[in-house]
Design an enzyme around this catalytic site. Structure first.
Site, PDB file in Angstrom:
ATOM      1  CG  HIS A 134       0.373  -5.240  -1.741  1.00 51.22           C
ATOM      2  ND1 HIS A 134       1.750  -5.321  -1.827  1.00 51.22           N
ATOM      3  CD2 HIS A 134       0.098  -4.001  -1.275  1.00 51.22           C
ATOM      4  CE1 HIS A 134       2.283  -4.188  -1.420  1.00 51.22           C
ATOM      5  NE2 HIS A 134       1.305  -3.356  -1.082  1.00 51.22           N
ATOM      6  CG  ASP A 141       3.917  -1.985   0.674  1.00 54.87           C
ATOM      7  OD1 ASP A 141       3.444  -1.284  -0.236  1.00 54.87           O
ATOM      8  OD2 ASP A 141       3.214  -2.622   1.485  1.00 54.87           O
ATOM      9  CD  GLU A 203      -0.603   2.761   1.320  1.00 51.91           C
ATOM     10  OE1 GLU A 203       0.164   1.981   0.701  1.00 51.91           O
ATOM     11  OE2 GLU A 203      -1.693   2.396   1.781  1.00 51.91           O
ATOM     12  CG  HIS A 206       1.366   0.889  -2.575  1.00 48.50           C
ATOM     13  ND1 HIS A 206       0.698  -0.219  -2.094  1.00 48.50           N
ATOM     14  CD2 HIS A 206       1.014   0.976  -3.889  1.00 48.50           C
ATOM     15  CE1 HIS A 206      -0.003  -0.771  -3.075  1.00 48.50           C
ATOM     16  NE2 HIS A 206       0.170  -0.056  -4.165  1.00 48.50           N
TER      17      HIS A 206
END
Length: 235
Positions: A134, A141, A203, A206
């Site tokens: 990030h 996200d 995830e 993501h």
């Protein structure tokens, strides 16, 4: 180091720009700002230009499949200071959830909690060769919002530190509700990957374009690619 950190970064110099939030759903105020994180000069709702273009493309693919549904942006650019804040916050929350206090933790318990935290959160590294995704402005996200404006149930919340966060957690369940969760995750994956993103294997929420994880995942699926990252850490 994680496996994707082996990927070289050749920073392209593309600036961060603000996401055109009118095209998407968005959580406001920002979820980490509500917890006390401070972002400095850049809004958390910023990404690199080509990443935003891919996100707009993903929304257009979703429009075809589900008119009036929206991609909801949960988090985008995250400076190292915010990465550190969320790692520390998640550690404290995990300790609390176990009914403990930090001073009570045994060495084994402390190790177990940190392993749970770093299963979800990237290390807030200042090494330019190992940036958190990030912090490059290349990762986002996201989840989905339906035509009634309701967040689509994915079977677990974003940032949950459990195996339910794994994208295929519900894939082999014979429960009808679990099959719906998996279908929703697959829908999100489909529109994002069609727009050029890759999804974090751990995830469901993501996705990234142009960072080390994106290049590594592309190379895993096609070893002849030899892609490198073109987005590195931003201060």
């Amino acid at each position: 180091m994680r496996a994707y950190h082996q990927i070289p970064i050749f920073e392209c110099g593309e600036p961060l720009i603000e996401i055109p939030l009118e095209l998407f759903a968005v959580e406001s105020p920002h979820p980490y700002e509500k917890l006390g994180a401070t972002y400095g000069e850049h809004s958390p709702y910023c990404l690199r230009q080509r990443v935003i273009e891919s996100l707009i493309q993903a929304q257009s693919y979703l429009d075809v499949l589900h008119p009036k549904w929206r991609i909801q942006i949960f988090d985008a650019y995250r400076p190292i200071a915010v990465q550190q804040f969320m790692v520390d916050y998640s550690f404290a929350q995990a300790v609390q959830d176990r009914g403990l206090t930090e001073v009570e933790l045994s060495p084994n318990q402390r190790q177990e909690v940190w392993e749970a935290v770093y299963a979800i959160w990237a290390v807030p590294s200042l090494d330019e060769k190992t940036p958190p995704p990030h912090s490059t402005g290349a990762a986002v996200d996201v989840t989905l919002v339906d035509d009634a404006g309701q967040i689509v149930n994915m079977g677990s919340p974003i940032d949950e530190m459990s195996e339910r966060s794994h994208p295929d957690y519900y894939a082999n369940s014979d429960r009808q509700q679990a099959q719906k969760y998996h279908a929703h995750r697959q829908l999100l994956r489909s529109v994002m990957l069609k727009a050029g993103f890759q999804r974090n294997p751990r995830e469901w929420w993501h996705f990234s374009v142009g960072d080390q994880m994106w290049a590594w995942l592309n190379n895993q699926s096609n070893p002849a690619n030899h892609l490198t990252a073109y987005y590195g850490r931003l201060v």
